[in-house]
Design an enzyme around this catalytic site. Sequence first.
Site, PDB file in Angstrom:
ATOM      1  CG  ASN A   9      -1.548   1.138   1.412  1.00 39.31           C
ATOM      2  OD1 ASN A   9      -1.794   2.060   0.583  1.00 39.31           O
ATOM      3  ND2 ASN A   9      -2.441   1.159   2.568  1.00 39.31           N
ATOM      4  CE  LYS A  11      -0.004   3.201   4.964  1.00 34.59           C
ATOM      5  NZ  LYS A  11      -0.032   3.391   6.195  1.00 34.59           N
ATOM      6  CD  GLU A 168      -3.721  -2.843   7.263  1.00 35.05           C
ATOM      7  OE1 GLU A 168      -2.673  -2.921   6.588  1.00 35.05           O
ATOM      8  OE2 GLU A 168      -4.469  -1.653   6.862  1.00 35.05           O
ATOM      9  N   GLY A 174       2.014   1.935  10.732  1.00 39.89           N
ATOM     10  CA  GLY A 174       2.850   3.033  10.820  1.00 39.89           C
ATOM     11  C   GLY A 174       3.505   3.502  12.211  1.00 39.89           C
ATOM     12  CB  SER A 214       4.906  -1.971  12.028  1.00 39.47           C
ATOM     13  OG  SER A 214       4.478  -0.778  12.435  1.00 39.47           O
TER      14      SER A 214
HETATM   15  P1  PGA Z   1       2.473   0.201   7.842  1.00 32.26           P
HETATM   16  O1  PGA Z   1       1.297   0.540   6.844  1.00 32.26           O
HETATM   17  O2  PGA Z   1       3.395  -1.125   7.069  1.00 32.26           O
HETATM   18  O3  PGA Z   1       3.376   1.228   7.508  1.00 32.26           O
HETATM   19  O4  PGA Z   1       2.188  -0.051   9.133  1.00 32.26           O
HETATM   20  C1  PGA Z   1       0.317  -0.794   6.943  1.00 32.26           C
HETATM   21  C2  PGA Z   1      -0.915  -0.090   6.013  1.00 32.26           C
HETATM   22  O5  PGA Z   1      -1.438   1.074   6.454  1.00 32.26           O
HETATM   23  O6  PGA Z   1      -1.546  -0.944   5.232  1.00 32.26           O
END
Ligand code: PGA
Length: 251
Positions: A9, A11, A168, A174, A214
């Site tokens: 993802n 983002k 999640e 994050g 994460s």
């Molecule tokens: P992250 O994000 O791996 O940076 O924690 C995961 C997500 O938001 O799908």
Amino acid sequence: MRRKVIAGNWKMFNDINESQNLISKLISGLNSETLKNEIIICPPFTSLSEAHKLIQNSVIKLGAQNLYFEDSGAFTGEVSARMLKSVGCEYVIIGHSERRTIFKEDDDLINKKIKKALSAGLKPIFCIGETLEERESGVTKNVVEKQLNLGLNSITEDNLERIIIAYEPVWAIGTGKTATPEQAQEVHEFIRSVIESKYSAQAAKVLIIQYGGSVKPDNAAALLSQKDIDGALVGGACLKAESFIQIIMAA
Ligand code: PGA
């Protein structure tokens, strides 16, 4: 045996040049080891069309990060399922916690989006998960069950087969804090049991449930070796080809 599905993802990262760069590095870094897994990238809307061209002869599949449930109309800033199909998307992330919290998307809207994605021939990656407060007050399972029930409202078993669930925990996204493999496994197993009672044992058995929050090269193997964890939805670590490939290898 369920396949492992690793999705990145992106983002709101990567303009068109950065997207081209990342995709070429990914393609050159993938090898026969990584082919056993399903690999999906979800760039921002502005890079989808170009990404589709670049992944043509690779195993990488394309997903978007959101859609709107109407077909067309005066909805400034929104993108329809048909538009996503027309630029080569196969998947679409729906109900991500950032959409739920920052953009105030509720379960009803998420359900409409899932239904629209399915009717347009897209495969939803449907995200659910509890906040830290909810985990600490011991209601994780209630929250996840409610999100499943409302998000999957009136979706048939035939259609469920085209949905990936991404668990999640919001507190792990994050933040660098990951659920332990045991914590994640416990919720994944629970999700499968909810699907079994809502649909059937067969539906639960084939359902792909990704973990997200994460996921990094150094924790991916432990998470992905859990019996009910069928893949990962990766944010931060998918923005570098090396770390995304390491996660794919770990699967
Ligand atoms: P992250 O994000 O791996 O940076 O924690 C995961 C997500 O938001 O799908």
